[in-house]
Motif scaffolding. Structure first.
Motif, PDB file in Angstrom:
ATOM      1  N   ASP A 183      37.333  36.612  17.193  1.00 25.51           N
ATOM      2  CA  ASP A 183      36.395  35.617  17.709  1.00 25.51           C
ATOM      3  C   ASP A 183      35.897  36.091  19.074  1.00 25.51           C
ATOM      4  N   TRP A 184      34.651  36.537  19.113  1.00 24.47           N
ATOM      5  CA  TRP A 184      34.133  37.115  20.350  1.00 24.47           C
ATOM      6  C   TRP A 184      34.038  36.088  21.471  1.00 24.47           C
ATOM      7  N   GLN A 185      33.711  34.845  21.157  1.00 24.45           N
ATOM      8  CA  GLN A 185      33.651  33.810  22.193  1.00 24.45           C
ATOM      9  C   GLN A 185      35.035  33.597  22.804  1.00 24.45           C
ATOM     10  N   HIS A 186      36.038  33.566  21.955  1.00 23.48           N
ATOM     11  CA  HIS A 186      37.411  33.425  22.457  1.00 23.48           C
ATOM     12  C   HIS A 186      37.782  34.627  23.328  1.00 23.48           C
ATOM     13  N   ALA A 187      37.387  35.830  22.896  1.00 23.51           N
ATOM     14  CA  ALA A 187      37.687  37.032  23.683  1.00 23.51           C
ATOM     15  C   ALA A 187      37.026  36.973  25.051  1.00 23.51           C
ATOM     16  N   LYS A 188      35.791  36.486  25.104  1.00 28.95           N
ATOM     17  CA  LYS A 188      35.090  36.376  26.393  1.00 28.95           C
ATOM     18  C   LYS A 188      35.800  35.382  27.307  1.00 28.95           C
ATOM     19  N   ARG A 189      36.147  34.220  26.761  1.00 26.51           N
ATOM     20  CA  ARG A 189      36.806  33.195  27.580  1.00 26.51           C
ATOM     21  C   ARG A 189      38.171  33.684  28.072  1.00 26.51           C
ATOM     22  N   LYS A 190      38.914  34.345  27.193  1.00 26.68           N
ATOM     23  CA  LYS A 190      40.234  34.849  27.588  1.00 26.68           C
ATOM     24  C   LYS A 190      40.089  35.943  28.646  1.00 26.68           C
ATOM     25  N   ALA A 191      39.092  36.811  28.489  1.00 27.37           N
ATOM     26  CA  ALA A 191      38.861  37.854  29.488  1.00 27.37           C
ATOM     27  C   ALA A 191      38.513  37.246  30.832  1.00 27.37           C
ATOM     28  N   ALA A 192      37.709  36.178  30.824  1.00 31.29           N
ATOM     29  CA  ALA A 192      37.369  35.499  32.070  1.00 31.29           C
ATOM     30  C   ALA A 192      38.614  34.923  32.737  1.00 31.29           C
ATOM     31  N   PRO A 233      29.142  36.926  29.219  1.00 29.21           N
ATOM     32  CA  PRO A 233      28.172  37.862  28.651  1.00 29.21           C
ATOM     33  C   PRO A 233      27.764  37.459  27.245  1.00 29.21           C
ATOM     34  N   GLY A 234      26.632  37.978  26.815  1.00 24.96           N
ATOM     35  CA  GLY A 234      26.196  37.782  25.443  1.00 24.96           C
ATOM     36  C   GLY A 234      26.858  38.787  24.518  1.00 24.96           C
ATOM     37  N   ASP A 235      26.689  38.571  23.215  1.00 27.83           N
ATOM     38  CA  ASP A 235      27.284  39.484  22.246  1.00 27.83           C
ATOM     39  C   ASP A 235      26.733  40.899  22.397  1.00 27.83           C
ATOM     40  N   ASP A 236      25.461  41.018  22.789  1.00 31.73           N
ATOM     41  CA  ASP A 236      24.890  42.352  22.954  1.00 31.73           C
ATOM     42  C   ASP A 236      25.574  43.097  24.103  1.00 31.73           C
ATOM     43  N   GLU A 237      25.964  42.374  25.153  1.00 37.55           N
ATOM     44  CA  GLU A 237      26.680  42.988  26.268  1.00 37.55           C
ATOM     45  C   GLU A 237      28.088  43.407  25.855  1.00 37.55           C
ATOM     46  N   VAL A 238      28.739  42.569  25.038  1.00 37.81           N
ATOM     47  CA  VAL A 238      30.070  42.927  24.540  1.00 37.81           C
ATOM     48  C   VAL A 238      29.971  44.173  23.659  1.00 37.81           C
ATOM     49  N   ARG A 290      21.763  38.471  15.591  1.00 42.86           N
ATOM     50  CA  ARG A 290      22.422  38.661  16.875  1.00 42.86           C
ATOM     51  C   ARG A 290      23.843  39.165  16.663  1.00 42.86           C
ATOM     52  N   GLY A 291      24.206  40.215  17.445  1.00 42.40           N
ATOM     53  CA  GLY A 291      25.574  40.716  17.412  1.00 42.40           C
ATOM     54  C   GLY A 291      25.871  41.674  16.275  1.00 42.40           C
ATOM     55  N   ASP A 292      24.907  41.885  15.372  1.00 42.45           N
ATOM     56  CA  ASP A 292      25.168  42.769  14.252  1.00 42.45           C
ATOM     57  C   ASP A 292      24.960  44.230  14.611  1.00 42.45           C
ATOM     58  N   GLY A 293      24.037  44.510  15.528  1.00 41.04           N
ATOM     59  CA  GLY A 293      23.744  45.893  15.850  1.00 41.04           C
ATOM     60  C   GLY A 293      23.142  46.610  14.652  1.00 41.04           C
ATOM     61  N   LEU A 294      23.591  47.828  14.430  1.00 38.42           N
ATOM     62  CA  LEU A 294      23.068  48.660  13.361  1.00 38.42           C
ATOM     63  C   LEU A 294      23.404  48.062  11.997  1.00 38.42           C
ATOM     64  N   ARG A 295      22.445  48.159  11.067  1.00 42.09           N
ATOM     65  CA  ARG A 295      22.637  47.698   9.692  1.00 42.09           C
ATOM     66  C   ARG A 295      22.319  48.871   8.769  1.00 42.09           C
TER      67      ARG A 295
END
Length: 215
Positions: free
Chosen positions: A41-50, A62-67, A185-190
């Motif tokens: 869960d990227w949102q959880h990872a961001k909050r925990k990192a903060a 940060p946004g998913d693109d920054e992650v 959003r957040g998928d990057g390359l397909r």
């Protein structure tokens, strides 16, 4: 993780506003949690990192693109040959499943497509089908064990999960209309089947399994 000469990745954070340094630090911390600890869960990872940085959870996340930039930089700095071998194996596994499920127009997304995948990363395939039951029926007929993934909301697409020796394969099933309307959003390359085949064949001497599907 900023490093001089790292293909300009760190400098790319500058376009995200005045809180660039804080956002970059949080993104780097989130990347470590995702790759080293398997946080999905990227949102959880961001909050925990903060929290780990003694910052407010709501401050300049940060946004998913920054992650994703931080994930790619992390692997560039620390991944090395072992990550390259693991990524090759994951992409070959993805190719096998894309061939087996070609009737559902599979597309490889996420870290395995983009190249930053780690040992905890799932192989993520987007499928197109009128009903998830169509995909389930194919798996059942081919005697492939699977489980239905958790639903984020009633409107969320169906997710089917398969366990393999090379890690988890996550199948996200949408009908054609939903696939056209889905946010990227957040998928990057397909990568579709042809693109992934070309990518693997462009480095045939890389370590990994054969590309032929034994099934």
């Amino acid at each position: 993780m900023r490093r001089r000469g790292s293909s300009g990745r760190a400098d790319a954070f500058a376009r995200f506003g005045p809180d660039e340094q804080t956002r970059e630090r949080i993104a780097q911390g989130a990347a470590r949690l995702i790759l080293e600890h398997g946080v999905t869960d990227w949102q959880h990872a961001k909050r925990k990192a903060a929290r780990q940085l003694a910052l407010s959870e709501s401050a300049a996340l940060p946004g998913d693109d920054e992650v994703e930039l931080a994930l790619a930089e992390y692997q560039e700095l620390f991944g090395g040959p072992e990550q390259a071998r693991s990524l090759r194996a994951q992409r070959e596994e993805a190719l096998l499943w894309m061939r087996r499920l070609r009737e559902f127009a599979p597309t490889l997304v996420g870290g395995v497509a983009a190249g930053w995948a780690g040992e905890h990363s799932d192989i993520r395939l987007d499928l197109i089908a009128d009903d998830q039951k169509a995909v389930e029926l194919v798996l059942i007929n081919r005697e492939v064990p699977y489980r239905v993934g958790p639903m984020g909301s009633p409107s969320a697409p169906a997710v089917l999960c398969i366990d393999t020796e090379r890690g988890g394969v996550r199948l996200t099933v949408r009908d054609e209309r939903a696939a056209r309307q889905r946010p990227h959003r957040g998928d990057g390359l397909r990568l579709d089947l042809a693109a992934l085949t070309r990518l693997l064949e462009s480095s045939p001497d890389a370590p990994g399994a054969e590309l032929d599907d034994p099934a």
